[in-house]
Design a protein around this motif. Sequence first.
Motif, short mmCIF file in Angstrom:
data_model
loop_
_atom_site.label_atom_id
_atom_site.label_comp_id
_atom_site.label_asym_id
_atom_site.label_seq_id
_atom_site.Cartn_x
_atom_site.Cartn_y
_atom_site.Cartn_z
N ASP A 170 53.90 34.78 -36.25
CA ASP A 170 55.04 34.78 -36.12
C ASP A 170 56.05 35.33 -37.49
O ASP A 170 55.72 34.89 -38.26
CB ASP A 170 55.80 33.51 -35.70
CG ASP A 170 55.11 33.04 -34.23
OD1 ASP A 170 54.88 33.71 -33.48
OD2 ASP A 170 55.28 31.55 -34.24
N TYR A 171 57.05 36.16 -37.23
CA TYR A 171 57.89 36.46 -38.33
C TYR A 171 58.83 35.54 -38.32
O TYR A 171 59.99 35.44 -37.26
CB TYR A 171 58.32 38.07 -38.16
CG TYR A 171 59.05 38.57 -39.04
CD1 TYR A 171 58.58 38.79 -40.16
CD2 TYR A 171 60.40 38.36 -38.91
CE1 TYR A 171 59.27 39.13 -41.49
CE2 TYR A 171 61.46 38.86 -40.24
CZ TYR A 171 60.56 39.35 -41.24
OH TYR A 171 61.30 39.82 -42.42
N TYR B 185 66.00 33.92 -38.38
CA TYR B 185 65.50 34.99 -37.60
C TYR B 185 63.94 34.74 -37.31
O TYR B 185 62.95 34.38 -38.08
CB TYR B 185 65.50 36.31 -38.48
CG TYR B 185 65.12 37.52 -37.42
CD1 TYR B 185 65.73 38.06 -36.64
CD2 TYR B 185 63.75 37.70 -37.81
CE1 TYR B 185 65.13 39.36 -35.89
CE2 TYR B 185 63.08 38.97 -37.07
CZ TYR B 185 63.79 39.67 -36.15
OH TYR B 185 63.45 40.58 -35.45
N VAL B 186 63.64 34.49 -35.83
CA VAL B 186 62.16 34.14 -35.57
C VAL B 186 61.95 35.18 -34.32
O VAL B 186 62.55 35.23 -33.17
CB VAL B 186 62.19 32.67 -34.96
CG1 VAL B 186 60.81 32.43 -34.68
CG2 VAL B 186 62.57 31.62 -35.99
N ASN B 187 60.98 36.04 -34.49
CA ASN B 187 60.38 36.92 -33.69
C ASN B 187 61.46 37.51 -32.69
O ASN B 187 61.54 37.66 -31.47
CB ASN B 187 59.44 36.43 -32.68
CG ASN B 187 58.28 35.69 -33.30
OD1 ASN B 187 57.88 36.18 -34.32
ND2 ASN B 187 57.68 34.44 -32.97
#
Length: 127
Positions: free
Chosen positions: A3-4, A68-70
Amino acid sequence: MSDYYTEQLVKKKADGKDIVIKILLIFCTVFSFFLVLLMPFLMILPVLLIVLDVFLFRRLDLEYEYLYVNGDLDIDKIMGKQKRKRVFSMNVNDLELLAPRGAGELNHYQGAKCWITVLICRIPVAM
């Protein structure tokens, strides 16, 4: 699966309004102590003002968290390092423009009836 994830915490700078409110609160609290000397039946007033000072000073201590997540952008307002409130949440694929207040890119959207652009412009951005 990777995951980013990225997170940024930005403390709100105290503006003139916040400073004036703090000075007035302190002045009223100190004045209430002198008022008790003249009218002892008002002894509860300084205690109430101290409680009000603590409550409002914590409310004026603001931080904004950008997460910020995905592809999902969440912006939270943190008051007094305790209470968290979600200000904004959106998938960045649905977002047309994200810019700080006063950026030249926003001039094209001045007449637009888009609440998202207005909301983003009022939140402090990490530089």
